[in-house]
Structure formats: structure tokens, C-alpha cells
Motif scaffolding. Structure first.
Motif, mmCIF file in Angstrom:
data_model
loop_
_atom_site.group_PDB
_atom_site.id
_atom_site.type_symbol
_atom_site.label_atom_id
_atom_site.label_comp_id
_atom_site.label_asym_id
_atom_site.label_seq_id
_atom_site.Cartn_x
_atom_site.Cartn_y
_atom_site.Cartn_z
ATOM 1 N N GLY A 177 0.814 -1.204 0.000
ATOM 2 C CA GLY A 177 0.000 0.000 0.000
ATOM 3 C C GLY A 177 0.846 1.252 0.000
ATOM 4 N N ALA A 178 0.647 2.115 -1.003
ATOM 5 C CA ALA A 178 1.425 3.352 -1.120
ATOM 6 C C ALA A 178 0.570 4.585 -0.879
ATOM 7 C CB ALA A 178 2.090 3.435 -2.496
ATOM 8 N N GLY A 179 -0.442 4.430 -0.034
ATOM 9 C CA GLY A 179 -1.190 5.595 0.425
ATOM 10 C C GLY A 179 -0.401 6.328 1.489
ATOM 11 N N PRO A 180 -1.011 7.314 2.145
ATOM 12 C CA PRO A 180 -0.276 8.070 3.167
ATOM 13 C C PRO A 180 0.324 7.196 4.256
ATOM 14 C CG PRO A 180 -2.360 9.141 2.653
ATOM 15 C CD PRO A 180 -2.379 7.837 1.938
ATOM 16 N N ILE A 181 -0.447 6.241 4.758
ATOM 17 C CA ILE A 181 0.069 5.396 5.845
ATOM 18 C C ILE A 181 1.159 4.460 5.339
ATOM 19 C CG2 ILE A 181 -0.514 3.621 7.538
ATOM 20 C CD1 ILE A 181 -1.447 6.483 8.225
ATOM 21 N N GLY A 182 0.980 3.899 4.159
ATOM 22 C CA GLY A 182 2.015 3.038 3.601
ATOM 23 C C GLY A 182 3.327 3.769 3.406
ATOM 24 N N LEU A 183 3.255 5.000 2.899
ATOM 25 C CA LEU A 183 4.488 5.738 2.622
ATOM 26 C C LEU A 183 5.165 6.225 3.898
ATOM 27 C CD1 LEU A 183 3.594 7.670 -0.650
ATOM 28 C CD2 LEU A 183 4.784 5.496 -0.363
ATOM 29 N N VAL A 184 4.397 6.651 4.900
ATOM 30 C CA VAL A 184 5.065 7.029 6.156
ATOM 31 C C VAL A 184 5.635 5.794 6.845
ATOM 32 C CG1 VAL A 184 3.747 9.149 6.530
ATOM 33 C CG2 VAL A 184 2.926 6.994 7.526
ATOM 34 N N THR A 185 5.031 4.639 6.619
ATOM 35 C CA THR A 185 5.581 3.396 7.168
ATOM 36 C C THR A 185 6.895 3.052 6.480
ATOM 37 O OG1 THR A 185 3.376 2.564 7.737
ATOM 38 C CG2 THR A 185 5.145 0.940 7.548
ATOM 39 N N ALA A 186 6.959 3.235 5.167
ATOM 40 C CA ALA A 186 8.216 2.989 4.444
ATOM 41 C C ALA A 186 9.314 3.909 4.954
ATOM 42 C CB ALA A 186 7.999 3.187 2.946
ATOM 43 N N LEU A 187 8.999 5.182 5.138
ATOM 44 C CA LEU A 187 9.986 6.130 5.658
ATOM 45 C C LEU A 187 10.403 5.763 7.078
ATOM 46 C CD1 LEU A 187 8.429 9.490 4.394
ATOM 47 C CD2 LEU A 187 10.548 8.435 3.583
ATOM 48 N N ASP A 201 1.678 -1.211 -4.877
ATOM 49 C CA ASP A 201 0.397 -0.523 -5.016
ATOM 50 C C ASP A 201 -0.070 -0.679 -6.456
ATOM 51 O OD1 ASP A 201 -1.040 1.721 -3.040
ATOM 52 O OD2 ASP A 201 -1.587 1.946 -5.143
ATOM 53 N N LEU A 202 -1.327 -0.294 -6.707
ATOM 54 C CA LEU A 202 -1.863 -0.303 -8.066
ATOM 55 C C LEU A 202 -1.722 1.054 -8.750
ATOM 56 C CD1 LEU A 202 -5.143 -2.323 -7.416
ATOM 57 C CD2 LEU A 202 -3.245 -3.056 -8.889
ATOM 58 N N ALA A 203 -1.479 2.103 -7.977
ATOM 59 C CA ALA A 203 -1.431 3.460 -8.523
ATOM 60 C C ALA A 203 -0.012 3.816 -8.960
ATOM 61 C CB ALA A 203 -1.943 4.465 -7.497
ATOM 62 N N GLU A 204 0.167 4.021 -10.234
ATOM 63 C CA GLU A 204 1.495 4.319 -10.776
ATOM 64 C C GLU A 204 2.081 5.582 -10.182
ATOM 65 O OE1 GLU A 204 4.591 3.024 -12.615
ATOM 66 O OE2 GLU A 204 2.746 2.091 -13.333
ATOM 67 N N PRO A 338 -8.307 10.264 -5.914
ATOM 68 C CA PRO A 338 -7.428 10.535 -7.057
ATOM 69 C C PRO A 338 -6.142 9.723 -6.964
ATOM 70 C CG PRO A 338 -8.203 12.576 -6.039
ATOM 71 C CD PRO A 338 -8.568 11.469 -5.109
ATOM 72 N N MET A 339 -5.766 9.092 -8.061
ATOM 73 C CA MET A 339 -4.608 8.205 -8.051
ATOM 74 C C MET A 339 -3.300 8.949 -7.812
ATOM 75 S SD MET A 339 -5.825 5.146 -8.542
ATOM 76 C CE MET A 339 -4.923 3.928 -9.472
ATOM 77 N N ALA A 340 -3.269 10.256 -8.143
ATOM 78 C CA ALA A 340 -2.019 11.003 -8.046
ATOM 79 C C ALA A 340 -1.835 11.682 -6.693
ATOM 80 C CB ALA A 340 -1.939 12.051 -9.155
ATOM 81 N N ASP A 341 -2.825 11.604 -5.823
ATOM 82 C CA ASP A 341 -2.740 12.307 -4.549
ATOM 83 C C ASP A 341 -2.415 11.350 -3.411
ATOM 84 O OD1 ASP A 341 -3.264 15.204 -4.747
ATOM 85 O OD2 ASP A 341 -5.110 14.546 -5.725
ATOM 86 N N VAL A 342 -1.560 11.833 -2.494
ATOM 87 C CA VAL A 342 -1.261 11.078 -1.284
ATOM 88 C C VAL A 342 -1.953 11.757 -0.112
ATOM 89 C CG1 VAL A 342 0.546 10.238 0.255
ATOM 90 C CG2 VAL A 342 0.924 10.228 -2.219
ATOM 91 N N LYS A 343 -1.466 12.923 0.298
ATOM 92 C CA LYS A 343 -2.066 13.616 1.438
ATOM 93 C C LYS A 343 -2.577 14.987 1.019
ATOM 94 C CE LYS A 343 -2.591 12.614 4.957
ATOM 95 N NZ LYS A 343 -3.840 12.078 5.579
ATOM 96 N N MET A 344 -3.870 15.230 1.278
ATOM 97 C CA MET A 344 -4.472 16.535 1.082
ATOM 98 C C MET A 344 -4.614 17.219 2.428
ATOM 99 S SD MET A 344 -7.527 15.620 -1.591
ATOM 100 C CE MET A 344 -7.228 14.662 -3.073
ATOM 101 N N GLN A 345 -4.395 18.527 2.443
ATOM 102 C CA GLN A 345 -4.509 19.285 3.686
ATOM 103 C C GLN A 345 -5.355 20.528 3.478
ATOM 104 O OE1 GLN A 345 -0.397 20.071 4.847
ATOM 105 N NE2 GLN A 345 -0.355 18.245 6.148
#
Length: 350
Positions: A177-187, A201-204, A338-345
Motif C-alpha cells: 500500500g502506497a497511500g499516506p500510511i504506507g508511505l510514512v511506514t516505508a519512511l 500498489d496499483l497506482a502508478e 485521485p490516483m495522483a494524490d497522497v495527502k491533502m490538507q
């Protein structure tokens, strides 16, 4: 004094909201009053909006959304000594009962009595100000922005997951999973010592963002590449030391043991709406250790410290910002995933 109010499923409004109780807004001796500056849109906020509930928590009357937040202290209680008016801060949104057994054991995040912003019946912070305990409010260093401060809450999930995984220097990890939680977990996994992290992830576009975060991150497209084959080829057919499940998707969660090395650890992060398939045989032959996390505990100061030092950079994950007046549209866009968005604020007026 408008707030972003979820009136009911699929209905939001920006309006005055006098329903916030006097008790919630009364400044106690150990509290601070905070003017909100930046609030992130979390997947749980969106899920409340689109489904009307998250697990057992159901919105039955109007509720203010938002729990990933940063702002400025504008008033302090009489016994507060660690914060001052004008301090820029981020806030841990879950407040336990300090006398509960869970809190006394140090596991305050799983206290059944915890009151968590934007979880019924507790209101969130997409509103001008809030009152919060000083003990759960953390000063931001000068080199950490409000936007980064609002990312401390999701980052805390990743840091808690890496802590539960007991990462060792040189470990190989998989993040599903490369959503917000997946990416902060990778970091977080890299900051904890992992030598390499595979992110699937499925989102390029999300995979492109993942790859841009570190040369130690390898993106794997879940639709075209076989994760297990890729990991085995890169580890001399041994597998990954740790697999983090951060999709919340039953199909992905059912395959967590396949890329895992013998003696490895699986950490379930993504929430599951329904029971998932669990391959007990695959877990058994690996003597896999399985961990589950619920939010986080004791990690906010660590997160702030890593942002300040540059050990973790969350800025590339913030892909879109909205003015508070556009909050309803922001949620409509977030709900379209949206496939191109991770975190919106959302930025509130100052």
C-alpha cells in the motif's frame, strides 16, 4: 466561527457550530487553547463522509471532522509550564483515561475510554480553535512547518508500526500500500534501520512518489508485477524480514505471508471492515511473528524530532492544499480517491 460539519452520510457543510459543548471548550489548568492552522484529510474522515461510520463508530448526529492538525497556542492553563502563548504545536488527538488499566500499563492507545477527535461522539478540529491537554500537545521546532506538523499524526502510525516490527539494521521490508500510511511506514522503516523497502500498489503515480523518497525504496506495481517473485529474486530466495500490510484490502491482506522470510514479522496496519483470509499454515512453517497496531502510543516526540533533524521528510507526501472555504470540495475530491494524490490538507484562516 465556521466549522466543517458532517451533517449526515454524504452531506457536509461549512457553518457556525454552537453544538460543541461548553465542557469541550472550557480551559482546564493543564490545558491549552489552540488556533488551528493546518488539518490533514485522513482516510477515516473520508470514510465517515462516504459511509457514515467506521467500524462500530457511527455518526448519528452532526459532527466536526478532522484530527491531523497543527496550530498556535493562544491561551494556557494555570498549571501549564511546558508551553507558552505563541508556540507552534501539533497535537496527539486521542486522550485516554489516565486512571485506566491500559494507560497505567503504558498502552493508552487501546484504552476503551479513549476520546479521539472526529470519532463519535467527539468532534474533530476543522474549526477555528480547540482546547487540548498540554500533555498531548507538542511544540514544533522553527524548521518544522505547520504542514509538516499536521503530518506528525499519520507519521506516528508508521513509527509505531516500525517499533512493533522491531526493525534491525539491514532488514528488508515490504510495505503493501502506497497511500499516506504506507508511505510514512516505508519512511519509518528506513529511519529505523531497514536497508531496503519494497512498496507495492496499483497506482502508478503513488509508486513514483514512493520511489522518489529514497534510493532504498523499490516500487512494485501490484497489477503487473508479482511481489513475491520480485522480493525472492532480490533476497536470494529468502524473503523479506518484515511485511507491513497497509492497504486494508482483503485480497492483499490474505497474501501477507507469501513474500515473508522464515522467522519474519507481519504487521497489520490497514483496518479491515470484514474478517480476512488468514493462511495459518503459511504463518506456521515460517514461525511468523504477527503484530497488530491501533493508532500509536509514545511516538509523537520521536516524530517531531525526526522531522526536525531531516531523518524523515514528509513534504513530498503533501500533494494538495485547500483553503478552508473550499473544505467541502476538498472532501468531495478526496472521496473520489485521485490516483495522483497522497495527502491533502486544509489551511484555516489566520
Amino acid at each position: 466561527m465556521k466549522s466543517l460539519v458532517m451533517e449526515r452520510k454524504m452531506e457536509l457543510s461549512l457553518r457556525d457550530f454552537p453544538e460543541i459543548s461548553r465542557a469541550e471548550e472550557t480551559l482546564g489548568p493543564r490545558d491549552v487553547r489552540i488556533k488551528l492552522h493546518t488539518v490533514g484529510i485522513c482516510g477515516s474522515d473520508v470514510h465517515y463522509y462516504t459511509h457514515g461510520k467506521v467500524g462500530p463508530f457511527e455518526v448519528t448526529e452532526p459532527m466536526v471532522l478532522g484530527h491531523e492538525a497543527a496550530g498556535t497556542v493562544i491561551e494556557v492553563g494555570s498549571e501549564v509550564t511546558n508551553l507558552s502563548i505563541g508556540d507552534r504545536v501539533c497535537m496527539e488527538p486521542g486522550i485516554p483515561d489516565a486512571t485506566s488499566k491500559a494507560a497505567r500499563l503504558g498502552m493508552y492507545n487501546i484504552d476503551p475510554a479513549v476520546r479521539f477527535w472526529a470519532t463519535p461522539p467527539v468532534h474533530g478540529v476543522l474549526r477555528p480553535t480547540c482546547v487540548h491537554p498540554a500533555d498531548f500537545t507538542f511544540k514544533l521546532p522553527d524548521n518544522v512547518s505547520f504542514a509538516e506538523g499536521a503530518m506528525v499524526e499519520p507519521l506516528a502510525v508508521g513509527v509505531h508500526a516500525a517499533t512493533k516490527a522491531r526493525v534491525k539494521p539491514g532488514d528488508v521490508a515490504v510495505v503493501m500500500g502506497a497511500g499516506p500510511i504506507g508511505l510514512v511506514t516505508a519512511l519509518s522503516a528506513l529511519a529505523a534501520g531497514c536497508a531496503r523497502v519494497f512498496v507495492t500498489d496499483l497506482a502508478e503515480k503513488k509508486l513514483e512518489i514512493a520511489a522518489s523518497l529514497s534510493p532504498a525504496i523499490t516500487p512494485v506495481h501490484a497489477g503487473t508485477d508479482d511481489l513475491t517473485t520480485t522480493v525472492m529474486a532480490a533476497t536470494e530466495n529468502w524473503g523479506a524480514d518484515i511485511v507491513f500490510e497497509a492497504t486494508g484490502a482483503p485480497k492483499a491482506a490474505a497474501g501477507v505471508f507469501q513474500p515473508l522470510a522464515p522467522g519474519g514479522c507481519v504487521v497489520f496496519i490497514g483496518g479491515q471492515a470484514d474478517p480476512i483470509a488468514y493462511d495459518a499454515g503459511a504463518a506456521m512453517v515460517r514461525e511468523a511473528r504477527v503484530e497488530n497496531i491501533f493508532r500509536y502510543a509514545h511516538v509523537f516526540p520521536r516524530c517531531v524530532g525526526m522531522l526536525a533533524s531531516g531523518a524523515i521528510d514528509v513534504k513530498p507526501l503533501i500533494t494538495r492544499k485547500f483553503d478552508f472555504n473550499d473544505s467541502v470540495r476538498a472532501f468531495e475530491i478526496a472521496a473520489s480517491a485521485p490516483m495522483a494524490d497522497v495527502k491533502m490538507q486544509i489551511e484555516l484562516p489566520q
